[in-house]
Motif scaffolding. Structure first.
Motif, PDB file in Angstrom:
ATOM      1  N   ALA A  72       1.832   1.660  -3.551  1.00  0.00           N
ATOM      2  CA  ALA A  72       0.927   2.327  -4.285  1.00  0.00           C
ATOM      3  C   ALA A  72       0.547   3.926  -3.967  1.00  0.00           C
ATOM      4  CB  ALA A  72      -0.313   1.651  -3.922  1.00  0.00           C
ATOM      5  N   VAL A  73       0.724   4.172  -2.661  1.00  0.00           N
ATOM      6  CA  VAL A  73       0.758   5.693  -2.307  1.00  0.00           C
ATOM      7  C   VAL A  73       1.827   6.614  -3.325  1.00  0.00           C
ATOM      8  CG1 VAL A  73       0.788   7.390  -0.665  1.00  0.00           C
ATOM      9  CG2 VAL A  73      -0.463   5.227  -0.387  1.00  0.00           C
TER      10      VAL A  73
ATOM     11  N   THR B  35      -4.717   3.724 -10.844  1.00  0.00           N
ATOM     12  CA  THR B  35      -4.876   3.523  -9.278  1.00  0.00           C
ATOM     13  C   THR B  35      -6.201   2.964  -8.928  1.00  0.00           C
ATOM     14  OG1 THR B  35      -3.963   5.765  -9.580  1.00  0.00           O
ATOM     15  CG2 THR B  35      -4.889   5.158  -7.459  1.00  0.00           C
TER      16      THR B  35
ATOM     17  N   ALA C 235       0.818  -1.328  -0.104  1.00  0.00           N
ATOM     18  CA  ALA C 235      -0.012  -0.076   0.016  1.00  0.00           C
ATOM     19  C   ALA C 235       0.945   1.146  -0.052  1.00  0.00           C
ATOM     20  CB  ALA C 235      -0.767  -0.085   1.238  1.00  0.00           C
TER      21      ALA C 235
ATOM     22  N   ALA D 286      -6.034  -0.473  -6.413  1.00  0.00           N
ATOM     23  CA  ALA D 286      -6.959  -0.392  -5.174  1.00  0.00           C
ATOM     24  C   ALA D 286      -7.882  -1.586  -5.091  1.00  0.00           C
ATOM     25  CB  ALA D 286      -7.548   0.981  -5.295  1.00  0.00           C
TER      26      ALA D 286
ATOM     27  N   ASP E 119       1.062   6.871  -6.717  1.00  0.00           N
ATOM     28  CA  ASP E 119      -0.252   7.842  -6.757  1.00  0.00           C
ATOM     29  C   ASP E 119       0.529   9.151  -7.061  1.00  0.00           C
ATOM     30  OD1 ASP E 119      -2.787   8.396  -7.271  1.00  0.00           O
ATOM     31  OD2 ASP E 119      -2.963   8.932  -5.172  1.00  0.00           O
TER      32      ASP E 119
ATOM     33  N   SER F 170      -7.276   8.656  -4.194  1.00  0.00           N
ATOM     34  CA  SER F 170      -6.674   8.426  -2.729  1.00  0.00           C
ATOM     35  C   SER F 170      -7.730   7.836  -1.762  1.00  0.00           C
ATOM     36  CB  SER F 170      -6.506   9.680  -2.052  1.00  0.00           C
ATOM     37  OG  SER F 170      -7.096  10.656  -1.488  1.00  0.00           O
TER      38      SER F 170
ATOM     39  N   LEU G  75      -7.547   4.225  -2.594  1.00  0.00           N
ATOM     40  CA  LEU G  75      -6.390   3.512  -1.994  1.00  0.00           C
ATOM     41  C   LEU G  75      -6.797   3.301  -0.491  1.00  0.00           C
ATOM     42  CD1 LEU G  75      -3.393   4.884  -3.582  1.00  0.00           C
ATOM     43  CD2 LEU G  75      -4.089   2.685  -3.532  1.00  0.00           C
TER      44      LEU G  75
END
Lengths: 83, 204, 88, 112
Positions: free
Chosen positions: C35-36, C76, C32, C80, C39, D85, D88
């Motif tokens: 992934a952030v 994204t 995670a 997710a 992004d 976001s 996520l």
């Protein structure tokens, strides 16, 4: 001129870093994310070389679709790599 | 589309004299195709306007060339056919009111931009000092439409110290990650200030 | 002339920030976190593309930024979705 | 006009840098998302506004189409960035990543 050369060099260095990460990482999801970053930075390199058509193709195929297809493939199999 | 009422049959010619009395149901039966066509046309107009804005200064008919106009019309009708059912499903037609657009712009450059600037200074403070007190809280702002919930969730994400985690579809509860918890059971005003009132004006 | 140069310098600064985010992509403990980081890199690269398109005075090249802004969102969302369903 | 552009570029560079540093200063996924989303969105808004000012000062068809594309990119960023976001964060919570030193966790109590 040297500013553009410096930016291109930086983008290519980051492409190399992301590619090495994609090979080295044991977690396949992390490797797929690194591959996405590599395609994205490669698209930025094409952009710096003023080739917008190649950059669009690389951004669409390399960064978004390849990540999606790799994730689908990992989904169907096992995520952790066997030692 | 057809509401259950005192009239049993959906077909207007089986209904006899009752058809004159059950005006609501009659209206919904006859107006459904008209409404669908209107929704399709509105979606097409929206998509085509975006295409025209994107390809301005390309030719001589007005600002556009003939190829761009024809190709844009074909692409827009395809996109509109694919997406018009999703767009107007739950109260989306309310967004067509121009007054709401004006209010949205006022909201965007007024309280929203102010809150965003405050949020960034807040994050700067926390990045430098590293002082956090996080937690996930729940509150209910009482919004009903999809557009209103989306707008409030995005506003909350971009404003001081809060990040939307989940929205309950039935009850409208918001679950928010708060970086500096002051109350365990907050009211909507404690978390996001005046935003729910603005969102009710803009989107509901 | 000087305006274009300042735009290009700002883009170079943002490229340096991308390097910082790549570091988090390399060391992030959980997927995670990575992934952030990806992004964040996406947003930065869209900003870089817009700045460079203005600095090069080529308006056709700014379309890449628009395409990328939308496609990175799809990527994204895909990550997710995999995160929340594939981890168990 | 030029001064305004420089101010916007400087603000954008500062806040984007803040977002990049926040990725390294914060302890877990959710707080990192806080820093990354807010700061990079704010910074990118100002970077793109600098391009808008530049295109408006330049004028002509090239400048106007530059402004149009920059504004469209701004709209896309404002729409997609908080949504991404949020997706996520929700995915991370459903995958079972606990918030760091949380005072309270209402979503966990519901049991989703």
């Amino acid at each position: 001129m040297t500013l553009w050369a410096a930016m291109l060099t930086m983008a290519l260095v980051m492409v190399v870093i992301a590619s090495v990460l994609a090979v080295v990482l044991r977690d396949l999801l992390a490797a797929a994310l690194a591959l996405g970053a590599q395609g994205l930075l490669l698209s930025l390199a094409f952009y710096l070389l003023q080739a917008p058509d190649v950059a669009i193709a690389q951004a669409g195929v390399g960064a978004a679709l390849t990540t999606a297809i790799f994730l689908l493939a990992i989904w169907k199999t096992r995520r952790k790599e066997e030692e | 589309m057809v509401r259950p009422g005192p009239c049993q049959s959906n077909l207007p010619w089986n209904r006899g004299l009752w058809g004159l009395i059950c005006l609501d149901e009659l209206k919904s039966v006859y107006w459904a195709p008209v409404r669908r066509v209107a929704e399709l046309a509105a979606t097409f107009a929206l998509v085509f306007v975006v295409y025209l804005i994107l390809t301005a200064f390309s030719g001589e008919i007005g600002l556009w060339s003939r190829e761009e106009l024809i190709g844009g019309a074909v692409v827009s009708i395809l996109v509109a056919l694919a997406s018009f059912r999703l767009l107007w499903e739950r109260g989306g037609w309310r967004l067509l009111n121009p007054l709401r657009w004006v209010m949205f712009l006022v909201y965007l450059v007024g309280p929203f931009l102010l809150a965003m600037a405050k949020a960034n200074l807040d994050v700067a403070y926390r990045v430098i000092t590293g002082r956090i007190n996080p937690g996930i809280v729940r509150f209910n702002p009482g919004l009903k439409t999809d557009a209103g919930r989306t707008l409030l969730a995005n506003s909350i994400t971009l404003t001081p110290g809060t990040l939307t985690l989940d929205v309950d579809d039935e009850t409208g509860d918001f679950y928010v990650h708060w970086i500096n918890v002051r109350q365990v059971d907050p009211k909507p005003e404690d978390v996001c200030g005046v935003f729910p009132h603005w969102v009710k004006v803009v989107a509901e | 002339m000087i305006g274009e140069l300042s735009l290009a310098v700002a883009a170079a600064v943002l490229l340096g920030y991308v390097l910082v985010c790549t570091l988090r992509l390399a060391i992030g403990p959980t997927p995670a976190d990575r992934a952030v980081a990806l992004d964040t890199i996406n947003t930065l690269v869209v900003a870089i593309m817009v700045l460079l398109g203005a600095a090069l005075n080529l308006m056709i090249i700014m379309d890449v930024a628009l395409v990328y802004a939308l496609l990175s969102f799809v990527g994204t969302l895909y990550v997710a979705r995999y995160l929340q369903e594939g981890l168990r | 006009m030029n001064i305004l552009m420089y101010v916007f570029l400087a603000v954008g560079a500062v806040f984007n840098g803040l977002g990049a540093v926040a990725l390294h200063r914060f302890p877990d996924v959710y707080t990192r998302l806080h820093g990354a989303t807010k700061c990079t969105t704010f910074g990118s808004i100002f970077s793109i506004l600098a391009v808008v000012v530049y295109g408006a000062a330049r004028g002509g068809s090239v400048g106007t189409s530059m402004v149009i594309r920059a504004v469209l990119a701004l709209v896309f960023l404002l729409l997609t960035n908080p949504t991404g976001s949020h997706a996520l964060a929700r995915a991370a919570h459903r995958a079972g990543i606990k918030p760091f030193r949380a005072v309270v966790d209402r979503l966990e109590e519901v049991g989703k």
